[in-house]
Enzyme design. Sequence first.
Site, PDB file in Angstrom:
ATOM      1  N   ARG A  96      -4.076   1.074   2.152  1.00  0.00           N
ATOM      2  CA  ARG A  96      -3.606   2.251   2.809  1.00  0.00           C
ATOM      3  C   ARG A  96      -2.448   3.041   2.641  1.00  0.00           C
ATOM      4  NH1 ARG A  96      -6.472   1.778   7.667  1.00  0.00           N
ATOM      5  NH2 ARG A  96      -5.121   3.089   8.701  1.00  0.00           N
ATOM      6  N   THR A 118      -4.677   9.359   7.547  1.00  0.00           N
ATOM      7  CA  THR A 118      -6.104   9.772   7.909  1.00  0.00           C
ATOM      8  C   THR A 118      -6.328  11.101   7.724  1.00  0.00           C
ATOM      9  OG1 THR A 118      -5.904   8.162   9.644  1.00  0.00           O
ATOM     10  CG2 THR A 118      -7.794   9.648   9.941  1.00  0.00           C
ATOM     11  N   HIS A 126     -12.434   4.563   3.559  1.00  0.00           N
ATOM     12  CA  HIS A 126     -11.984   3.473   4.742  1.00  0.00           C
ATOM     13  C   HIS A 126     -11.290   2.580   4.160  1.00  0.00           C
ATOM     14  CE1 HIS A 126     -12.131   0.888   8.103  1.00  0.00           C
ATOM     15  NE2 HIS A 126     -12.573  -0.027   7.278  1.00  0.00           N
ATOM     16  N   GLU A 158     -14.406  -7.364   8.643  1.00  0.00           N
ATOM     17  CA  GLU A 158     -15.206  -6.068   7.867  1.00  0.00           C
ATOM     18  C   GLU A 158     -15.916  -6.772   6.872  1.00  0.00           C
ATOM     19  OE1 GLU A 158     -12.496  -2.487   9.889  1.00  0.00           O
ATOM     20  OE2 GLU A 158     -12.555  -2.829   7.694  1.00  0.00           O
ATOM     21  N   TYR A 166     -18.045   0.937  13.546  1.00  0.00           N
ATOM     22  CA  TYR A 166     -17.000   1.571  14.216  1.00  0.00           C
ATOM     23  C   TYR A 166     -17.054   1.526  15.859  1.00  0.00           C
ATOM     24  CZ  TYR A 166     -15.763   4.334  10.093  1.00  0.00           C
ATOM     25  OH  TYR A 166     -15.198   4.606   8.639  1.00  0.00           O
ATOM     26  N   PHE A 190     -14.586  11.750  18.907  1.00  0.00           N
ATOM     27  CA  PHE A 190     -15.162  12.075  17.544  1.00  0.00           C
ATOM     28  C   PHE A 190     -16.239  10.848  17.096  1.00  0.00           C
ATOM     29  CE2 PHE A 190     -11.416   9.415  16.691  1.00  0.00           C
ATOM     30  CZ  PHE A 190     -11.553   8.354  15.997  1.00  0.00           C
ATOM     31  N   ASN A 202     -13.058  12.055   5.037  1.00  0.00           N
ATOM     32  CA  ASN A 202     -11.902  11.602   4.394  1.00  0.00           C
ATOM     33  C   ASN A 202     -12.056  10.730   3.212  1.00  0.00           C
ATOM     34  OD1 ASN A 202     -12.077   9.459   5.884  1.00  0.00           O
ATOM     35  ND2 ASN A 202     -10.139   9.797   7.129  1.00  0.00           N
ATOM     36  N   LYS A 233     -16.676   6.756   1.190  1.00  0.00           N
ATOM     37  CA  LYS A 233     -17.766   7.358   1.992  1.00  0.00           C
ATOM     38  C   LYS A 233     -18.479   8.347   1.680  1.00  0.00           C
ATOM     39  CE  LYS A 233     -14.176   6.824   5.946  1.00  0.00           C
ATOM     40  NZ  LYS A 233     -13.564   7.506   7.006  1.00  0.00           N
ATOM     41  N   ARG A 269      -6.598  10.738  -0.329  1.00  0.00           N
ATOM     42  CA  ARG A 269      -7.081  11.412   0.769  1.00  0.00           C
ATOM     43  C   ARG A 269      -6.498  13.184   0.521  1.00  0.00           C
ATOM     44  NH1 ARG A 269      -6.976   7.143   5.591  1.00  0.00           N
ATOM     45  NH2 ARG A 269      -9.012   6.817   5.902  1.00  0.00           N
TER      46      ARG A 269
HETATM   47  P1  RTP Z   1     -10.412   4.440   8.384  1.00  0.00           P
HETATM   48  O1  RTP Z   1     -10.535   3.434   9.702  1.00  0.00           O
HETATM   49  O2  RTP Z   1     -11.529   5.257   7.975  1.00  0.00           O
HETATM   50  O3  RTP Z   1      -9.685   3.661   7.196  1.00  0.00           O
HETATM   51  O4  RTP Z   1      -9.380   5.533   8.575  1.00  0.00           O
HETATM   52  P2  RTP Z   1      -8.133   5.537   9.683  1.00  0.00           P
HETATM   53  O5  RTP Z   1      -7.897   4.010  10.056  1.00  0.00           O
HETATM   54  O6  RTP Z   1      -7.216   6.266   8.936  1.00  0.00           O
HETATM   55  O7  RTP Z   1      -8.850   6.501  10.944  1.00  0.00           O
HETATM   56  P3  RTP Z   1      -9.260   5.940  12.350  1.00  0.00           P
HETATM   57  O8  RTP Z   1      -8.195   6.215  13.341  1.00  0.00           O
HETATM   58  O9  RTP Z   1      -9.588   4.239  12.325  1.00  0.00           O
HETATM   59  O10 RTP Z   1     -10.608   6.732  12.333  1.00  0.00           O
HETATM   60  C1  RTP Z   1     -11.520   6.492  11.747  1.00  0.00           C
HETATM   61  C2  RTP Z   1     -12.303   7.396  11.068  1.00  0.00           C
HETATM   62  O11 RTP Z   1     -12.802   8.382  11.990  1.00  0.00           O
HETATM   63  C3  RTP Z   1     -12.945   9.662  11.507  1.00  0.00           C
HETATM   64  N1  RTP Z   1     -11.973  10.433  12.341  1.00  0.00           N
HETATM   65  N2  RTP Z   1     -12.163  11.463  12.702  1.00  0.00           N
HETATM   66  N3  RTP Z   1     -12.223  14.446  14.331  1.00  0.00           N
HETATM   67  C4  RTP Z   1     -11.475  13.490  14.244  1.00  0.00           C
HETATM   68  O12 RTP Z   1     -10.607  13.622  14.930  1.00  0.00           O
HETATM   69  C5  RTP Z   1     -11.302  12.067  13.381  1.00  0.00           C
HETATM   70  N4  RTP Z   1     -10.398  11.177  13.615  1.00  0.00           N
HETATM   71  C6  RTP Z   1     -10.750  10.328  13.146  1.00  0.00           C
HETATM   72  C7  RTP Z   1     -12.256   9.544   9.988  1.00  0.00           C
HETATM   73  O13 RTP Z   1     -13.331   9.383   9.106  1.00  0.00           O
HETATM   74  C8  RTP Z   1     -11.374   8.148  10.153  1.00  0.00           C
HETATM   75  O14 RTP Z   1     -11.052   7.773   8.937  1.00  0.00           O
HETATM   76 MG    MG Z   2      -9.250   2.768  10.862  1.00  0.00          MG
END
Ligand code: RTP
Ligand code: MG
Length: 140
Positions: free
Chosen positions: A87, A93, A117, A128, A51, A59, A114, A11, A104
Amino acid sequence: MAVERTLSIIKPDATRRNLTGKINARFEDGGLRIVAQKRIRLSREQAERFYAVHAERAFFKDLVEFMISGPVVVQVLEGENAIARNREIMGATNPANAAAGTIRKDFAESIEANSVHGSDAPETAAEEIRFFFSGLELVG
Ligand code: RTP
Ligand code: MG
């Protein structure tokens, strides 16, 4: 165990701090092979489409702004159980909850910025990968 492929994104917070090589070493040392990779700038439309699953989340707007704030490196990682393995290597996350030794934990700036992805399931991984790479760009 099956050999899988997963979509990874380094990112903008990480490309800005010149961490691409250090992050790639984590993947390679963790048993994953980088079989495709390119550095691009996402358009707003592309980031919103990528997204879309989070479109209703509070968010979402901030996340899109962040993802278009600088270049990203999109890549396909291959290996045994690559989706889950990636992962594990990324960590939780929120870096505050990420295990020691994860990307992370060591590099992320915040729950949003973070650093990486990774796809979360075989169906999303396939979708994807297709989003960013053509068949011609994917060698074995
Ligand atoms: P990713 O999709 O990026 O691999 O991460 P992830 O599965 O761990 O997290 P996900 O729930 O899919 O959220 C996607 C991305 O959104 C941002 N985020 N911001 N401000 C917030 O509360 C918040 N929560 C998530 C993060 O960049 C996250 O990786
Ligand atoms: Mg995700």
